[in-house]
Motif scaffolding. Sequence first.
Motif, short mmCIF file in Angstrom:
data_model
loop_
_atom_site.label_atom_id
_atom_site.label_comp_id
_atom_site.label_asym_id
_atom_site.label_seq_id
_atom_site.Cartn_x
_atom_site.Cartn_y
_atom_site.Cartn_z
N THR A 11 0.82 -1.21 0.00
CA THR A 11 0.00 0.00 0.00
C THR A 11 0.85 1.26 0.00
O THR A 11 0.32 2.34 -0.16
N TYR A 133 -6.55 -5.00 0.71
CA TYR A 133 -5.98 -3.96 1.56
C TYR A 133 -5.65 -2.71 0.73
O TYR A 133 -5.84 -1.58 1.18
N ALA A 137 -7.09 1.09 1.48
CA ALA A 137 -6.29 2.28 1.71
C ALA A 137 -6.72 3.41 0.76
O ALA A 137 -6.83 4.57 1.16
N TRP A 157 -4.95 4.75 7.73
CA TRP A 157 -4.47 3.45 7.27
C TRP A 157 -3.12 3.10 7.88
O TRP A 157 -2.86 1.94 8.20
#
Length: 304
Positions: A11, A133, A137, A157
């Motif tokens: 991320t 995920y 984010a 996040w």
Amino acid sequence: MSTLLKALALTCPIWMSAAPAKAVPQEKHGPVDAQHASNSFIRPATRIVSLQPSFTEAICALGGCDALVGVDRFSLWPQQVSALPKVGSLRDPDIERIVALRPDVVLSRPGHRVDDRLEGLGIRVLTLDAQTYEDMAQVLETLAALLGRPGSGIRLWRRTSEQLAMLQRQIPPKWQGKKVYFELHGGTSATAAGEASFIGQTLQGLGLVNIAGRDLPMYPRLNPEYVVRANPDLIITMAETAIPPSNRQGWNRIAALRNNGHCRIPNDEYDILVRPGPRIDEAARLIVQCLQRLALPNAAMSKQ
């Protein structure tokens, strides 16, 4: 680096690319929806209707609960949203009530007719979807921009990621590398959480090996024989799910059921596990706590 940290590291490009510039009322900022359509708002949205519990939770986690004027019937957290008008759900939206609430924007998911119906009535719709995920984010930062708080999604996040990394270190060693089967829905062919889904990422991050691997869809339907052959060490279901069901032959031979490896999550907490929202760290904590109980010497005698 732990498997969870590796997953979370993916991320980082999202964090790095979202420049936290302060929004001002007359300055346009453009959240981008799941279909990559730019939705420019001259000023931050102050009247929002959410048709998805995870969006409701995200808005509130970002400090924007006061901007919500209506939510779907399944939005129950945080407690203050229970007092808001309920507008049905994505499957059966109360269009008339939504219009009467005069929203600046309605938060929806792609692929539902409600989007076209509302836009035909002049209501702005922002469609978002979070399956991983990385998606989560990005959705958090998109909603932060919608609220006029760019950068707050990135910070939220990061805090969530730190909690997830901390929880990974609390897994009992005996469960590291064990095979897990996460059941979403029962029946003859049950729906599982696959490795590629956000639930699968949580399981992998906690050091568990998902029997529904990346060669399968995010939420595959698995027949009973598949699970028997995979022989998981751990099964995770909601509390009301009877395991093993009488119609699943051979399940009494599965290692998880022979060795007290069944996490039965209370129904009111199970929703946290299956919602791609800001409480993903709480979802991981529920699993960790169950594994810690199962690791106790007298776990076989205790109730899960």
